[in-house]
Design a protein around this motif. Structure first.
Motif, PDB file in Angstrom:
ATOM      1  N   LYS A  98       8.553   7.967  -9.348  1.00 14.45           N
ATOM      2  CA  LYS A  98       7.511   8.541  -8.482  1.00 14.45           C
ATOM      3  C   LYS A  98       6.620   7.440  -7.913  1.00 14.45           C
ATOM      4  CE  LYS A  98       6.265  11.696 -11.613  1.00 14.45           C
ATOM      5  NZ  LYS A  98       5.501  12.803 -12.223  1.00 14.45           N
ATOM      6  N   ALA A 101       7.773   5.845  -4.742  1.00 13.73           N
ATOM      7  CA  ALA A 101       7.439   6.556  -3.494  1.00 13.73           C
ATOM      8  C   ALA A 101       6.161   5.979  -2.885  1.00 13.73           C
ATOM      9  CB  ALA A 101       7.284   8.055  -3.754  1.00 13.73           C
ATOM     10  N   LEU A 105       6.164   4.290   0.850  1.00 21.64           N
ATOM     11  CA  LEU A 105       5.306   4.744   1.954  1.00 21.64           C
ATOM     12  C   LEU A 105       4.427   3.587   2.440  1.00 21.64           C
ATOM     13  CD1 LEU A 105       4.235   6.836   3.850  1.00 21.64           C
ATOM     14  CD2 LEU A 105       2.884   7.837   2.002  1.00 21.64           C
ATOM     15  N   ARG A 122      -4.477   6.702   3.604  1.00 21.60           N
ATOM     16  CA  ARG A 122      -3.394   7.701   3.712  1.00 21.60           C
ATOM     17  C   ARG A 122      -2.909   8.117   2.314  1.00 21.60           C
ATOM     18  NH1 ARG A 122      -0.199  10.743   2.796  1.00 21.60           N
ATOM     19  NH2 ARG A 122       1.884  11.150   3.628  1.00 21.60           N
ATOM     20  N   GLY A 126      -3.200  11.728   0.531  1.00 23.93           N
ATOM     21  CA  GLY A 126      -1.999  12.382   0.007  1.00 23.93           C
ATOM     22  C   GLY A 126      -2.137  12.784  -1.445  1.00 23.93           C
TER      23      GLY A 126
ATOM     24  N   ALA B  83       8.569  12.893  -4.629  1.00 24.21           N
ATOM     25  CA  ALA B  83       7.223  12.303  -4.671  1.00 24.21           C
ATOM     26  C   ALA B  83       6.741  11.971  -3.260  1.00 24.21           C
ATOM     27  CB  ALA B  83       7.220  11.052  -5.548  1.00 24.21           C
ATOM     28  N   LEU B  84       7.657  11.522  -2.391  1.00 19.23           N
ATOM     29  CA  LEU B  84       7.277  11.274  -0.988  1.00 19.23           C
ATOM     30  C   LEU B  84       6.861  12.585  -0.319  1.00 19.23           C
ATOM     31  CD1 LEU B  84       9.931   8.621   0.116  1.00 19.23           C
ATOM     32  CD2 LEU B  84       7.457   8.391   0.367  1.00 19.23           C
ATOM     33  N   ASP B  86       5.618  15.138  -1.848  1.00 21.05           N
ATOM     34  CA  ASP B  86       4.314  15.505  -2.422  1.00 21.05           C
ATOM     35  C   ASP B  86       3.172  14.739  -1.752  1.00 21.05           C
ATOM     36  OD1 ASP B  86       5.648  17.201  -4.091  1.00 21.05           O
ATOM     37  OD2 ASP B  86       5.552  15.902  -5.856  1.00 21.05           O
ATOM     38  N   LEU B  87       3.503  13.563  -1.219  1.00 18.14           N
ATOM     39  CA  LEU B  87       2.492  12.789  -0.488  1.00 18.14           C
ATOM     40  C   LEU B  87       2.357  13.268   0.963  1.00 18.14           C
ATOM     41  CD1 LEU B  87       3.271   9.176  -1.786  1.00 18.14           C
ATOM     42  CD2 LEU B  87       1.146  10.441  -2.168  1.00 18.14           C
ATOM     43  N   GLY B  88       3.176  14.262   1.333  1.00 17.80           N
ATOM     44  CA  GLY B  88       3.052  14.823   2.675  1.00 17.80           C
ATOM     45  C   GLY B  88       4.052  14.271   3.679  1.00 17.80           C
ATOM     46  N   GLU B  89       5.072  13.594   3.199  1.00 16.96           N
ATOM     47  CA  GLU B  89       6.067  13.016   4.106  1.00 16.96           C
ATOM     48  C   GLU B  89       7.191  14.016   4.402  1.00 16.96           C
ATOM     49  OE1 GLU B  89       6.104   9.691   5.569  1.00 16.96           O
ATOM     50  OE2 GLU B  89       4.035  10.210   5.109  1.00 16.96           O
TER      51      GLU B  89
END
Lengths: 315, 315
Positions: A98, A101, A105, A122, A126, B83-84, B86-89
């Motif tokens: 995790k 990720a 990003l 950002r 998030g 997880a990406l 979950d970060l909004g991606e």
């Protein structure tokens, strides 16, 4: 203005700093808290930009941190790391699935030309964090550790060699090109209180203070500027602070830390366990219980510090 | 020299090409097989360099591929991708946790200045593959797809939009700076047979042939040069080949593919299901069962192709 309505800027490194930041987050409105984070530990690892201190703050303030370690994410797996090992790699730095990720990003946004400050904002968004988490600068800075086994990049010293090499000196590579971001400038300009968290003064706080214009911007403000000791009873709460002080020729004590910050601070928070502290250096000081085990400890210490600052008018 | 002692170079794209490569791997000594892979599909994704065709070949030849898809790894998890999210991606491109290790190692080596050819060799070694897997060039090339909704990067066209936009034209960005690597040159120089796998002629093989000097290096060799049809009964085995041919104004048939390669090949393998093929274009041809479902199918087809080439002396 009530103490919790004031604008607080706190300089932090990793685990210890994140703890005080979490304490402050509990007692302040998000918009009143700006956390300026050391980025001297940042490095490229397996193609990804890793910012250990920033991520510790992000994970701590979002409640996702692995509390046992103080860093990394809770309920984390290491499938990717194991796959790297299966390919024959060493992988001395722990990267959770995790966690990766976050680095992906960030790395993608860096590739697209975003400033680190925007990227951290950002990531904080998030993760549902309202407080302002700001890197000390947008420029890449690398803390280089000159040791008895040669000069090491910070994470090599800290993780790969588990801070066992003897430190001779430190330098912050790239610091001459590291400017204050607009966000740091603005936060300092409107700050009512500046705090220095109980982070490692040399490894975590010194890189922040070395950013071009940082000290001047801090000293330009006639506000309470208060540091919290990372040394209790001659020991570091966590990490290499005590060992490092020894190696750099300092007495391992809160006084040494207070002296290190002397030209910068107007107040110092010792630990209540250190009864025989020498307060003769002129800085106003208070002894508090600085060991933060529970989240309540963190909020309590943050509240005590701000209340003391408020009462003493430590500007 | 026995047919299986000959040096074979095969040009491949993704899934279809990897299948024939796996067939060849089963009947050849590793040192006799060089697989030249399309890199026009490569792209940066979340900070990592992803090479879909190369990875499909690596995963297929190492026995790690997800056979249901034909790409990606078997027993794969998607913790990082989640997880990406979950970060909004958005995460329209599937990246498995183990798969990410491949991209991380590659991205790190690129950062350190390694050539893609050396990186792919490192990955192949790490996966226990003996055959030579070589990217078509070390230079970054990007297949750009001009469609009715505008020009798209290849993976945007292929994955994000599931090859539904109508293709008007293609270009290979960066191709003018893409030189033949020493490894491709040497493989072609000592090749006894050149094969073109049943990959998409326009999306997978054309970028390879567009590398500066590639066509010339192939035509300079007086050896059998044989392509295998990716079209069976007017349909593509997989992917957008048939749809694309239609959009580009070609008749969707093996003949069209043979004609596309005409100046380059000395032989063509049709599928046995296409009974009414027109062989009037002068290229020697054979009809074989080109559909490779099992690993045995793949070895069988590879063996049949090489035996035919050997018997017909297709130079």
């Amino acid at each position: 203005v009530a103490v919790t309505e004031k604008n607080i800027v706190v300089l932090v490194g990793g685990v210890g700093g994140a703890k005080l930041a979490l304490g402050l987050q509990q007692i302040l409105k998000p918009e009143n808290l700006t956390i300026v984070v050391n980025t001297g530990d940042d490095f490229w690892h397996y193609g990804l930009r890793v910012c250990p201190d920033i991520d510790t703050v992000l994970y701590t303030l979002s409640g996702r941190v692995n509390k046992e370690n103080g860093w990394g994410l809770v309920n984390e797996s290491t499938t990717t790391l194991q796959a790297l090992r299966d390919l024959g790699e060493e992988t001395w730095f722990l990267l959770g699935d995790k966690d990766i990720a976050t680095h992906m990003l960030r790395s993608e946004m860096l590739r697209r030309g975003y400033r680190l400050t925007a990227i951290v904002a950002r990531l904080a968004r998030g993760m549902g964090i309202g407080a302002n988490i700001v890197p000390m600068t947008d420029a890449p800075v690398a803390t280089m550790v000159n040791t008895d086994i040669g000069e090491l990049e910070f994470q090599e010293y800290f993780v790969k060699h588990r801070w066992q090499p003897i430190v001779k000196s430190l330098r912050y590579q790239g610091i001459e090109d590291a400017q204050l971001s607009l966000e740091v400038k603005e936060a300092l300009a409107k700050a009512d209180v500046l705090l220095i968290a109980p982070s490692n003064p040399w490894l975590s706080i010194a890189p922040i203070l070395a950013v071009v214009g940082m000290k001047e911007a801090i000293l330009a403000r006639d506000i309470p500027r208060v540091a919290v000791t990372p040394i209790v009873e001659g020991k570091a709460i966590k990490g290499p602070a005590a060992k490092l002080m020894n190696e750099l020729g300092y007495e391992v004590s809160g006084e040494s830390v207070a002296a290190f910050y002397e030209d910068l601070i107007t107040g110092f928070v010792y630990d209540v366990r250190d009864k025989d502290i020498n307060k003769s250096n002129g800085t106003k000081s208070i002894a508090l219980d600085t060991i933060m085990l529970s989240d309540d400890d963190k909020a309590r210490l943050a509240q005590q510090i701000l209340t003391w600052i408020d009462e003493k008018e430590l500007a």
